[in-house]
Design an enzyme around this catalytic site. Structure first.
Site, short mmCIF file in Angstrom:
data_model
loop_
_atom_site.label_atom_id
_atom_site.label_comp_id
_atom_site.label_asym_id
_atom_site.label_seq_id
_atom_site.Cartn_x
_atom_site.Cartn_y
_atom_site.Cartn_z
N SER A 289 0.88 -1.17 0.00
CA SER A 289 0.00 0.00 0.00
C SER A 289 0.92 1.21 0.00
CB SER A 289 -0.83 -0.01 1.28
OG SER A 289 -1.38 1.27 1.53
N TYR B 233 -2.29 -1.37 10.35
CA TYR B 233 -2.27 -1.53 8.89
C TYR B 233 -0.95 -0.98 8.34
CZ TYR B 233 -3.91 -1.38 4.02
OH TYR B 233 -4.05 -1.58 2.65
P1 NAD Z 1 -10.69 -6.81 -0.66
O1 NAD Z 1 -11.26 -6.68 0.69
O2 NAD Z 1 -11.60 -7.06 -1.81
O3 NAD Z 1 -9.56 -7.93 -0.72
C1 NAD Z 1 -8.97 -8.52 0.40
C2 NAD Z 1 -9.10 -10.02 0.23
O4 NAD Z 1 -8.34 -10.66 1.27
C3 NAD Z 1 -10.55 -10.49 0.38
O5 NAD Z 1 -10.86 -11.40 -0.67
C4 NAD Z 1 -10.56 -11.20 1.71
O6 NAD Z 1 -11.50 -12.24 1.81
C5 NAD Z 1 -9.13 -11.73 1.74
N1 NAD Z 1 -8.74 -12.11 3.09
C6 NAD Z 1 -8.93 -11.43 4.23
N2 NAD Z 1 -8.45 -12.13 5.27
C7 NAD Z 1 -7.93 -13.28 4.76
C8 NAD Z 1 -7.29 -14.40 5.33
N3 NAD Z 1 -7.10 -14.49 6.65
N4 NAD Z 1 -6.88 -15.41 4.51
C9 NAD Z 1 -7.07 -15.33 3.16
N5 NAD Z 1 -7.69 -14.28 2.58
C10 NAD Z 1 -8.11 -13.27 3.37
O7 NAD Z 1 -9.90 -5.44 -0.92
P2 NAD Z 1 -8.70 -5.11 -1.93
O8 NAD Z 1 -8.64 -3.65 -1.98
O9 NAD Z 1 -8.81 -5.88 -3.17
O10 NAD Z 1 -7.43 -5.60 -1.07
C11 NAD Z 1 -6.44 -6.47 -1.60
C12 NAD Z 1 -5.09 -6.04 -1.08
O11 NAD Z 1 -4.78 -4.74 -1.60
C13 NAD Z 1 -5.01 -5.91 0.45
O12 NAD Z 1 -3.78 -6.45 0.91
C14 NAD Z 1 -5.03 -4.42 0.67
O13 NAD Z 1 -4.38 -4.04 1.85
C15 NAD Z 1 -4.29 -3.94 -0.56
N6 NAD Z 1 -4.51 -2.54 -0.87
C16 NAD Z 1 -5.74 -2.09 -1.26
C17 NAD Z 1 -5.90 -0.75 -1.55
C18 NAD Z 1 -7.20 -0.18 -2.00
O14 NAD Z 1 -7.32 1.06 -2.06
N7 NAD Z 1 -8.20 -0.97 -2.34
C19 NAD Z 1 -4.82 0.14 -1.43
C20 NAD Z 1 -3.60 -0.36 -1.03
C21 NAD Z 1 -3.45 -1.69 -0.76
#
Ligand code: NAD
Length: 267
Positions: free
Chosen positions: A151, A164
């Site tokens: 992130s 986080y």
């Molecule tokens: P999201 O919530 O759709 O994806 C997160 C996924 O992780 C979900 O499918 C959830 O079920 C899974 N998950 C949670 N706990 C888990 C576990 N214990 N075991 C296996 N899977 C698990 O949201 P996203 O935005 O697609 O997030 C994906 C990644 O991107 C994350 O690591 C998040 O921190 C990172 N991220 C997202 C953003 C954003 O703005 N969306 C920005 C920076 C980083």
């Protein structure tokens, strides 16, 4: 020949958001994709149906797709996830540590349960999966690729999201350490650091016009990113076009880390 033709890829948290888009992009580029998903009564809103939907999209593209249930924070689950994929496909070429959660609270009110869970999923989970992938890469020889999803908060502080930010900074350091430790065995480790991307994790602000305007006001390119824009960078980093890149974090953030507030000089 497609860039990722015949590669076997495991994506954690791959049934929603960035993970789902990445799974589809990898299949578009010819890869077989194992989608890890986690569903627990207390934590996830992910249903088996959503995970199956993501898997069908892989198969529609003529690639192999499989679902592997498991909590990345749990050592036994992680071993089973790898066992299941290796039993089915015999090898894994690329691991993407994508699963992540966040918890918001003023730090003085943050419960240790919330702190521990964020660190467990985002950092311990990536460590456990990376360790298992490296064991496999070393066993079969020939190297491999590990990609992490951090992130902008790998380096930018985020008040009220201390666990986080700490987990993502830790994951950045983990990636660089593994890149250095295993470069000699042909294992490349890189990280994508997304800015504000339109996915379920951001529902709270993305669906509120005022909050959305506030968030986007800080982004030099003037808009939130799409999950496909993150998937494209994962695909590049997994491919041989990135054969000489290891130990790096690529920020995919519309310029967010450039500090928008300093865009116009005031003296
Ligand atoms: P999201 O919530 O759709 O994806 C997160 C996924 O992780 C979900 O499918 C959830 O079920 C899974 N998950 C949670 N706990 C888990 C576990 N214990 N075991 C296996 N899977 C698990 O949201 P996203 O935005 O697609 O997030 C994906 C990644 O991107 C994350 O690591 C998040 O921190 C990172 N991220 C997202 C953003 C954003 O703005 N969306 C920005 C920076 C980083």
């Amino acid at each position: 020949m497609k860039r990722l033709e015949g590669k076997n890829v495991l994506i954690t948290g791959g049934s929603t958001g960035i993970g789902r888009s990445t799974a589809i992009r990898f299949a578009d580029e010819g890869a077989n994709v194992a989608i890890n998903y986690h569903a627990s009564e207390t934590e996830a809103e992910i249903t088996l149906g959503e995970a199956q939907g993501a898997c069908s999209l892989i198969r529609e593209r003529g690639c192999k797709g499989m679902l592997v249930q498991g909590d990345v924070a749990n050592e036994e689950d992680v071993k089973r996830i790898f066992d299941e994929v290796l039993k089915a496909w015999g090898r894994i070429d690329v691991l993407i540590n994508n699963a992540g959660i966040q918890a918001a609270s003023p730090t003085h009110e943050m419960s240790m349960d919330a702190y521990d869970r964020v660190l467990a999923v985002n950092l311990r989970g990536a460590f456990l999966c990376s360790r298992e992938a490296i064991r496999h890469f070393l066993d079969r020889g020939g190297g491999g690729v590990i990609l992490n999803n951090t992130s902008v908060h790998e380096t930018m502080p985020k008040p009220q999201y201390a666990p986080y930010a700490a987990s993502k900074a830790g994951l950045g350091a983990l990636g660089k350490t593994l890149a250095l430790e295993y470069a000699g065995q042909g294992i490349r480790v890189n990280t994508v650091a997304p800015g504000a991307i339109r996915t379920p994790i951001n529902r709270e602000w993305a669906e509120d016009p005022e909050k959305k305007a506030l968030v986007e006001g800080h982004i030099p390119l003037g808009r939130a990113g799409e999950p496909e824009e993150i998937a494209a960078v994962f695909a590049f980093l997994a491919s041989d076009e990135a054969a000489y890149i290891t130990g790096q974090t690529i920020y995919v953030d519309g310029g967010l880390t450039l500090c928008n507030d300093f865009r116009t000089p005031w003296s």
